[in-house]
Design an enzyme around this catalytic site. Structure first.
Site, PDB file in Angstrom:
ATOM      1  N   LYS A 289      -1.596   4.907  -3.687  1.00 52.28           N
ATOM      2  CA  LYS A 289      -1.072   5.808  -4.727  1.00 52.28           C
ATOM      3  C   LYS A 289      -2.281   6.315  -5.497  1.00 52.28           C
ATOM      4  O   LYS A 289      -2.658   5.763  -6.534  1.00 52.28           O
ATOM      5  CB  LYS A 289      -0.161   5.038  -5.684  1.00 52.28           C
ATOM      6  CG  LYS A 289       1.147   4.587  -5.085  1.00 52.28           C
ATOM      7  CD  LYS A 289       1.991   3.915  -6.168  1.00 52.28           C
ATOM      8  CE  LYS A 289       3.169   3.195  -5.586  1.00 52.28           C
ATOM      9  NZ  LYS A 289       3.842   2.326  -6.579  1.00 52.28           N
TER      10      LYS A 289
ATOM     11  N   ASP B 254       7.861  -5.796  -1.377  1.00 55.92           N
ATOM     12  CA  ASP B 254       9.103  -6.320  -1.947  1.00 55.92           C
ATOM     13  C   ASP B 254       9.429  -5.745  -3.305  1.00 55.92           C
ATOM     14  O   ASP B 254       8.568  -5.170  -3.987  1.00 55.92           O
ATOM     15  CB  ASP B 254       8.981  -7.832  -2.122  1.00 55.92           C
ATOM     16  CG  ASP B 254       8.054  -8.192  -3.297  1.00 55.92           C
ATOM     17  OD1 ASP B 254       6.906  -7.686  -3.307  1.00 55.92           O
ATOM     18  OD2 ASP B 254       8.479  -8.930  -4.197  1.00 55.92           O
TER      19      ASP B 254
ATOM     20  N   ASP C  64      -2.668   0.546  -5.749  1.00 53.73           N
ATOM     21  CA  ASP C  64      -1.997   1.288  -6.822  1.00 53.73           C
ATOM     22  C   ASP C  64      -3.030   1.595  -7.909  1.00 53.73           C
ATOM     23  O   ASP C  64      -3.756   2.580  -7.816  1.00 53.73           O
ATOM     24  CB  ASP C  64      -0.831   0.414  -7.308  1.00 53.73           C
ATOM     25  CG  ASP C  64       0.035   1.073  -8.358  1.00 53.73           C
ATOM     26  OD1 ASP C  64      -0.100   2.280  -8.569  1.00 53.73           O
ATOM     27  OD2 ASP C  64       0.861   0.373  -8.984  1.00 53.73           O
TER      28      ASP C  64
ATOM     29  N   GLU D  96      -4.911  -4.612   3.276  1.00 53.17           N
ATOM     30  CA  GLU D  96      -4.021  -4.496   2.112  1.00 53.17           C
ATOM     31  C   GLU D  96      -2.774  -3.689   2.458  1.00 53.17           C
ATOM     32  O   GLU D  96      -2.822  -2.800   3.307  1.00 53.17           O
ATOM     33  CB  GLU D  96      -4.751  -3.784   0.967  1.00 53.17           C
ATOM     34  CG  GLU D  96      -5.280  -4.703  -0.110  1.00 53.17           C
ATOM     35  CD  GLU D  96      -4.207  -5.301  -1.020  1.00 53.17           C
ATOM     36  OE1 GLU D  96      -3.026  -5.349  -0.622  1.00 53.17           O
ATOM     37  OE2 GLU D  96      -4.553  -5.724  -2.121  1.00 53.17           O
ATOM     38  N   ASP D  97      -1.696  -3.979   1.757  1.00 55.13           N
ATOM     39  CA  ASP D  97      -0.466  -3.200   1.922  1.00 55.13           C
ATOM     40  C   ASP D  97      -0.548  -1.904   1.123  1.00 55.13           C
ATOM     41  O   ASP D  97      -0.304  -0.818   1.635  1.00 55.13           O
ATOM     42  CB  ASP D  97       0.755  -4.025   1.494  1.00 55.13           C
ATOM     43  CG  ASP D  97       0.586  -4.698   0.125  1.00 55.13           C
ATOM     44  OD1 ASP D  97      -0.474  -4.532  -0.527  1.00 55.13           O
ATOM     45  OD2 ASP D  97       1.519  -5.394  -0.304  1.00 55.13           O
TER      46      ASP D  97
ATOM     47  N   PHE E 280       7.999   3.516  -6.699  1.00 55.37           N
ATOM     48  CA  PHE E 280       7.949   2.117  -6.291  1.00 55.37           C
ATOM     49  C   PHE E 280       8.568   1.983  -4.908  1.00 55.37           C
ATOM     50  O   PHE E 280       9.737   2.289  -4.713  1.00 55.37           O
ATOM     51  CB  PHE E 280       8.664   1.217  -7.293  1.00 55.37           C
ATOM     52  CG  PHE E 280       8.333  -0.219  -7.075  1.00 55.37           C
ATOM     53  CD1 PHE E 280       7.162  -0.767  -7.590  1.00 55.37           C
ATOM     54  CD2 PHE E 280       9.171  -1.025  -6.304  1.00 55.37           C
ATOM     55  CE1 PHE E 280       6.829  -2.091  -7.346  1.00 55.37           C
ATOM     56  CE2 PHE E 280       8.840  -2.356  -6.059  1.00 55.37           C
ATOM     57  CZ  PHE E 280       7.672  -2.892  -6.590  1.00 55.37           C
ATOM     58  N   VAL E 281       7.771   1.560  -3.949  1.00 55.45           N
ATOM     59  CA  VAL E 281       8.246   1.489  -2.569  1.00 55.45           C
ATOM     60  C   VAL E 281       8.431   0.045  -2.110  1.00 55.45           C
ATOM     61  O   VAL E 281       7.786  -0.872  -2.631  1.00 55.45           O
ATOM     62  CB  VAL E 281       7.283   2.228  -1.604  1.00 55.45           C
ATOM     63  CG1 VAL E 281       7.262   3.726  -1.903  1.00 55.45           C
ATOM     64  CG2 VAL E 281       5.870   1.653  -1.667  1.00 55.45           C
TER      65      VAL E 281
ATOM     66  N   LYS F  86       1.657 -11.348  -0.135  1.00 57.74           N
ATOM     67  CA  LYS F  86       2.421 -11.477   1.097  1.00 57.74           C
ATOM     68  C   LYS F  86       2.611 -10.124   1.756  1.00 57.74           C
ATOM     69  O   LYS F  86       2.944 -10.013   2.924  1.00 57.74           O
ATOM     70  CB  LYS F  86       3.815 -12.050   0.781  1.00 57.74           C
ATOM     71  CG  LYS F  86       3.811 -13.388   0.100  1.00 57.74           C
ATOM     72  CD  LYS F  86       5.264 -13.731  -0.339  1.00 57.74           C
ATOM     73  CE  LYS F  86       5.282 -14.967  -1.181  1.00 57.74           C
ATOM     74  NZ  LYS F  86       6.607 -15.210  -1.759  1.00 57.74           N
ATOM     75  N   GLY F  87       2.411  -9.059   0.974  1.00 63.61           N
ATOM     76  CA  GLY F  87       2.798  -7.718   1.396  1.00 63.61           C
ATOM     77  C   GLY F  87       2.159  -7.201   2.671  1.00 63.61           C
ATOM     78  O   GLY F  87       2.753  -6.408   3.395  1.00 63.61           O
TER      79      GLY F  87
HETATM   80  P1  IMP Z   1      -2.991  -2.693  -8.123  1.00 58.86           P
HETATM   81  O1  IMP Z   1      -3.832  -3.789  -8.681  1.00 58.86           O
HETATM   82  O2  IMP Z   1      -2.313  -1.910  -9.219  1.00 58.86           O
HETATM   83  O3  IMP Z   1      -3.720  -1.788  -7.165  1.00 58.86           O
HETATM   84  O4  IMP Z   1      -1.791  -3.401  -7.405  1.00 58.86           O
HETATM   85  C1  IMP Z   1      -1.715  -3.613  -6.077  1.00 58.86           C
HETATM   86  C2  IMP Z   1      -0.597  -4.588  -5.752  1.00 58.86           C
HETATM   87  O5  IMP Z   1       0.606  -4.312  -6.507  1.00 58.86           O
HETATM   88  C3  IMP Z   1      -0.191  -4.415  -4.317  1.00 58.86           C
HETATM   89  O6  IMP Z   1      -0.961  -5.230  -3.470  1.00 58.86           O
HETATM   90  C4  IMP Z   1       1.278  -4.769  -4.340  1.00 58.86           C
HETATM   91  O7  IMP Z   1       1.435  -6.162  -4.196  1.00 58.86           O
HETATM   92  C5  IMP Z   1       1.749  -4.362  -5.710  1.00 58.86           C
HETATM   93  N1  IMP Z   1       2.370  -3.007  -5.692  1.00 58.86           N
HETATM   94  C6  IMP Z   1       1.863  -1.862  -6.209  1.00 58.86           C
HETATM   95  N2  IMP Z   1       2.688  -0.827  -6.012  1.00 58.86           N
HETATM   96  C7  IMP Z   1       3.761  -1.316  -5.345  1.00 58.86           C
HETATM   97  C8  IMP Z   1       4.978  -0.713  -4.833  1.00 58.86           C
HETATM   98  O8  IMP Z   1       5.248   0.497  -4.943  1.00 58.86           O
HETATM   99  N3  IMP Z   1       5.824  -1.557  -4.192  1.00 58.86           N
HETATM  100  C9  IMP Z   1       5.581  -2.890  -4.023  1.00 58.86           C
HETATM  101  N4  IMP Z   1       4.463  -3.485  -4.482  1.00 58.86           N
HETATM  102  C10 IMP Z   1       3.562  -2.719  -5.134  1.00 58.86           C
HETATM  103 MG    MG Z   2      -0.719  -6.644  -2.167  1.00 59.60          MG
END
Ligand code: IMP
Ligand code: MG
Length: 171
Positions: A125, A153, A97, A93-94, A146-147, A37-38
């Site tokens: 990140k 959210d 990470d 994408e939002d 964590f943002v 949803k982000g």
């Molecule tokens: P990844 O697979 O670790 O790259 O995770 C990405 C997903 O984790 C993002 O699309 C977000 O939904 C969630 N996420 C990662 N870091 C944060 C954060 O700091 N705040 C909120 N959601 C996050």
């Molecule tokens: Mg996401």
């Protein structure tokens, strides 16, 4: 709440991101895929800056289960409603990470034979990557905190904030 990226900075950055995207996709009728949803708020602000025909689609994936760390196990909870074969596709994408979610998504969409497949992420990140899915367009590199806000959210809260912030311990 500590403000990390103010509302005005976000809007200025989206102007900045929209300009190469507008140039690169002009006349291609791209499919923009919002990762729920982000990325909803980012998608809504981005498409209003693209002055040509395009389509929007939504996908929902779950990457974490109950934990707050990416496991690399990604499930598609909601899939596209259109066939992307031969289409120019841009994933919206939002935040990236670990990169695992985007890597999975990219692999799964590439298998459907789009004409091209790129990603725009508002936040990254970079220090946290365990997978390098590659983003064509990146808004802000942020530290490992964590943002929340502007779509992001913490336990479904804070998505409606117009800025990106960090939740302080006392909240
Ligand atoms: P990844 O697979 O670790 O790259 O995770 C990405 C997903 O984790 C993002 O699309 C977000 O939904 C969630 N996420 C990662 N870091 C944060 C954060 O700091 N705040 C909120 N959601 C996050
Ligand atoms: Mg996401």
């Amino acid at each position: 709440m500590r403000v990390l990226i103010a509302k005005e900075e976000l809007q200025a950055k989206i102007d900045e991101l929209a300009s190469p995207i507008a140039a690169d996709y002009e006349g291609t009728r791209p499919v923009l895929i919002c990762v729920l949803k982000g990325a909803v708020l980012f998608m809504a602000d981005l498409v209003r800056r693209l002055p040509f025909d395009l389509e929007i689609e939504f996908m929902a994936v779950s990457s974490y289960g109950q934990s707050s760390e990416s496991s690399g196990v990604v499930r598609i909870l909601k899939d596209l409603e259109t066939d992307i074969e031969g289409r120019h596709v841009l994933i919206v994408e939002d935040i990236v990470d670990s990169g695992l979610t985007l890597q999975y998504l990219t692999r799964s969409l590439k298998a459907r034979n789009p004409a091209s497949l790129e990603t725009v992420t508002l936040l990254s990140k970079a220090g946290r990557r365990t997978a390098e899915p590659g983003c064509r367009y990146t808004g802000f590199e942020i530290p490992n905190e964590f943002v929340v806000g502007y779509g992001l959210d913490y336990a479904e809260k804070y998505r409606n904030l117009p800025y990106i912030g960090v939740v302080e311990d006392s909240e």
